[in-house]
Scaffold this motif. Sequence first.
Motif, short mmCIF file in Angstrom:
data_model
loop_
_atom_site.label_atom_id
_atom_site.label_comp_id
_atom_site.label_asym_id
_atom_site.label_seq_id
_atom_site.Cartn_x
_atom_site.Cartn_y
_atom_site.Cartn_z
N LEU A 181 0.83 -1.21 0.00
CA LEU A 181 0.00 0.00 0.00
C LEU A 181 0.87 1.26 0.00
O LEU A 181 0.63 2.19 -0.77
N GLN A 182 1.89 1.26 0.85
CA GLN A 182 2.75 2.45 0.97
C GLN A 182 3.43 2.78 -0.36
O GLN A 182 3.63 3.94 -0.69
N ASP A 183 3.76 1.73 -1.12
CA ASP A 183 4.39 1.96 -2.41
C ASP A 183 3.49 2.70 -3.38
O ASP A 183 3.96 3.36 -4.31
N ALA A 184 2.18 2.55 -3.17
CA ALA A 184 1.23 3.12 -4.12
C ALA A 184 0.75 4.50 -3.70
O ALA A 184 -0.09 5.09 -4.36
N ILE A 185 1.28 4.99 -2.58
CA ILE A 185 0.75 6.23 -2.02
C ILE A 185 1.67 7.39 -2.34
O ILE A 185 2.89 7.26 -2.31
N GLY A 186 1.05 8.52 -2.66
CA GLY A 186 1.82 9.70 -3.07
C GLY A 186 2.18 10.61 -1.91
O GLY A 186 1.61 10.52 -0.82
#
Lengths: 571, 571
Positions: free
Chosen positions: A121-126
């Motif tokens: 999830l963190q990888d996909a967050i801006g």
Amino acid sequence: MAHRAGGRALCLLRGRLRLPGPARLGSSGAAVQRAPQAAGAEEAGEDAGISARKKTFTEVQTERLEQAEQTVLIKCPPKINEKKLLQYLSSHGNIKSHFFFENHGIHALVEFSEKNSIASLQDAIGIPSTAEHYVVPFKSRLFTFKLKNPVSQAAEETPVHLSPQSHIPVNELIQKLCCADSISTQMYILLNEYQLTEENIKLRFLACSLVRDFARAFFPDSTVKPFGSSVNTFGKLGCDVDMFLDFHDIQKHATMMKKGPFEMEYQMKRLPSERLATQKILSVIGDCLDNFGPGCSSVQKILHARCPLVKFSHQPTGFQCDLSVSNSIAIRSSELLYIYGCLDSRVRALVFSVRCWARVHGLTNSVPGTWITNFSLTMMVMFFLQKRSPPIIPTLNQLKELAGEKDKHVIGGYDCSFVSDLSKIKPTKNTETLDVLLGDFFEYFGNFDFRKNSINLRKGKEVNKPESSPLYIWNPFEQDLNISKNVNQPQLEKFVAMARESAWILQKEDKTQRKINKEPWGLAAILIPFGKSNPSKMKNRMKGIGSETIRSLLDSLKLNTANTVQKAAGK
Amino acid sequence: MAHRAGGRALCLLRGRLRLPGPARLGSSGAAVQRAPQAAGAEEAGEDAGISARKKTFTEVQTERLEQAEQTVLIKCPPKINEKKLLQYLSSHGNIKSHFFFENHGIHALVEFSEKNSIASLQDAIGIPSTAEHYVVPFKSRLFTFKLKNPVSQAAEETPVHLSPQSHIPVNELIQKLCCADSISTQMYILLNEYQLTEENIKLRFLACSLVRDFARAFFPDSTVKPFGSSVNTFGKLGCDVDMFLDFHDIQKHATMMKKGPFEMEYQMKRLPSERLATQKILSVIGDCLDNFGPGCSSVQKILHARCPLVKFSHQPTGFQCDLSVSNSIAIRSSELLYIYGCLDSRVRALVFSVRCWARVHGLTNSVPGTWITNFSLTMMVMFFLQKRSPPIIPTLNQLKELAGEKDKHVIGGYDCSFVSDLSKIKPTKNTETLDVLLGDFFEYFGNFDFRKNSINLRKGKEVNKPESSPLYIWNPFEQDLNISKNVNQPQLEKFVAMARESAWILQKEDKTQRKINKEPWGLAAILIPFGKSNPSKMKNRMKGIGSETIRSLLDSLKLNTANTVQKAAGK
């Protein structure tokens, strides 16, 4: 913190019946449907089939800490499509549980089944990019969910269910109590309204886990654990989160790997005292929270106190937090109370009622002073329950006798051992109702010889006071200390007077007549400042109390408008 | 920092011959055997077969940073069995390189071939456990190697080779210079003694990498990179390590992952200015270094400077470090100097000689003031080399014309583009010897019209001064700034006088006669404070210089005992 809507009907209460044996059940089932903290062991467990009573304090703590590591907190727009949010999150892993709550806007706590979902999830967050603001790019587990076209999307949303994170004001509580049919039921209603919910406990462990992320940046093996009211089964919605930084695992490692003709050691900053090391570590973590932690505000370092700590307000969860470094005796106290709280449901019902009563009458206060503390008051209830015949809870010495090899703890020269396995403790044969216990509690302490006797939970009996403090309650572990040393004579006298008055009300007042007159009765009657309904009646019952106490009491009554009572009790 | 033994013979110098073309070679091969920094590109590379000149500044930086991540620093006992230490370490992975050095005890820098060897080693390392001390359990890559039975084991040890990490004192240097057979050779000997060694560069990158571990605790994508003298090929042994914290990769991420009807953002601390964010981050990292960093001492936060920074002393590597946050123009300056330093070996030889000369004569100083800075002095040498016929190095405008698409950099409105690929720059046709260049340098600036003209490296020619500063050198990138604005008229006059004096000595003095008399000659002659050998001679040559300058010069000469010169030059 925002209060939930006041008019919520009892029938809205969700949860499961989890009370052991009919003796403790109120006749109104609805009022006692939810008791999640006493049942915390089961709720926290993977294997819900095992009885709640089987899990030890440590097991519950460990499970909850692990769950918190798999949890994120998401700030949502005012209108949120629950299904779409969960759909989006599910693409990163299986969601184990979630709930929404209100805290300066709607928030969602979402627990994944596996920890690596968080990384995905963190990888996909801006990172927020604004022209007016610069950000400190610290990546936590606190996110903001945004609709790209709020107007068109908002139309399709239905309101989400919001879990309450604060208790109802005392005036609303009193209204609810009046509808009950026994004092026992009233006490369970109060417990149910005030105790920590399963959701609130998850939020508390999440707060600890987020602080752990800061500590772990430097000390990968460290943990941050809650202690005190968040975990001892006696916490009230809205109470502070006490947490401590634990280096336990690191210390263990020190003895490893010393074979061969030489050894290799880390170069580390050396300090002349453990206290100095604690201060330095807390100071830096305090600065990190202050400068990098999203929503961490009002960070206050209190490093020169006996127990150095950092206080801060954690806005995303809405908690006021106190971070200290591992305090072994405080943790033993938490576990002892946890055991007492789990043994019999009457324990927590009586403690919550007495503490609410004390707060309404100004016997306790959220700021330090000569007031009786909640901890002292809880210990007095425990002592009272040890003294019943047959006893409702065992003495600390009895718990120590049941201790196994793994339960041995000697801290700073004090033996802090007691059994951790709840199943080793025999259930009480006592079947008294809470109606009886509440009245008897006030009578017992209204007549207690505080001048001569002290309260000793280890032995479960009064012993002669070792020194002249007005109120003497033996510290259960550091046995040369009095936990109520702060209480002065006027405060003790006020407590005695209020206990007598309450015992009198519970004994004498005619429940049926008061119900017909729509007057508060039972527990409700003693949760109203006594001066309010009929001050003249009160004066008559105050014979034998010093005139100074009466004067201060009367002064306090003048100030007790409904408004201020509500404020104080709502804290 | 401890100095290495003074009597090391020239023949002990190790390394490889790496100088382009016979014109730049001194006739004594030994003196020019080592030129590692100019050849840094090759030494740092995996593929030593590729010519050193092919690698760009960025490629070399990246490789060295990666190597530093795979590196540990070990404090060793006074007598150490090299073989046993390596044997022990090899059990955790293949060792790519290692060396020993003296810095308050013997230390070993050990570079593994793979990063996961570090984790394996760290798992096997203990935490120091002492009764008298408490440690901050921060696990770095700094270890202490201990013999369990020092007496019995020490007997079998042979001394290890120690790589020098500081240059020899100026009086020893002068003795060495006297044995050379040409000024060129003297200049290469000086370069060889003063320039950073391959080992020292590894140590500098390690220091950055250790600081990166602190930054990465919170900002996993951040890096800490050296800039300035550590990497621009003009660093002297013992010079400070300038490093900056780079968030470049994090910023890039901000634009990712914004598809779908909604978006998810990190909650982050927002600040009204980038400067404030920089200050907060540096402040916390400074505290971390101070409180947790083994061997980090004298941490000083200078957050209100134009470029906020944290100064600290890093004892394990022996460096004085300055940590700032990414300063793009400073990095462009480093790369520009790197290019000039790599283009022709005469560039660095001349710069090192001129800077050593300036230091001996008190024209530069380690503290800020009205002195000419090393940077300004280096720029003057570059300008001089641009002005030769044919030029030895191209102008900055010429380098900009060669820039490819990837070389475009516009920073704060300034065009900072120039070619990064060294192979695109045509080698010079100029074959002048350093003997000629050194003398001509002093003559050129001894006669330069500083009143009227300024120095512009972009154009490679004198231009009219835009304002009245005594010395005006155009900042190569921020073209409205004068990099030598700090220099006042007396300092400039002193520089001119010393340049004239030196030009005169180099032209007039009889090398053969002085060698016979065992007097310092050539470069050695101008590295001795002029007042010392024959003050009366000097006075005669000072005609045309203001009487105030003469007075201050004479005053300074009185103080110039051999001792103070040595101390100043050794910094």
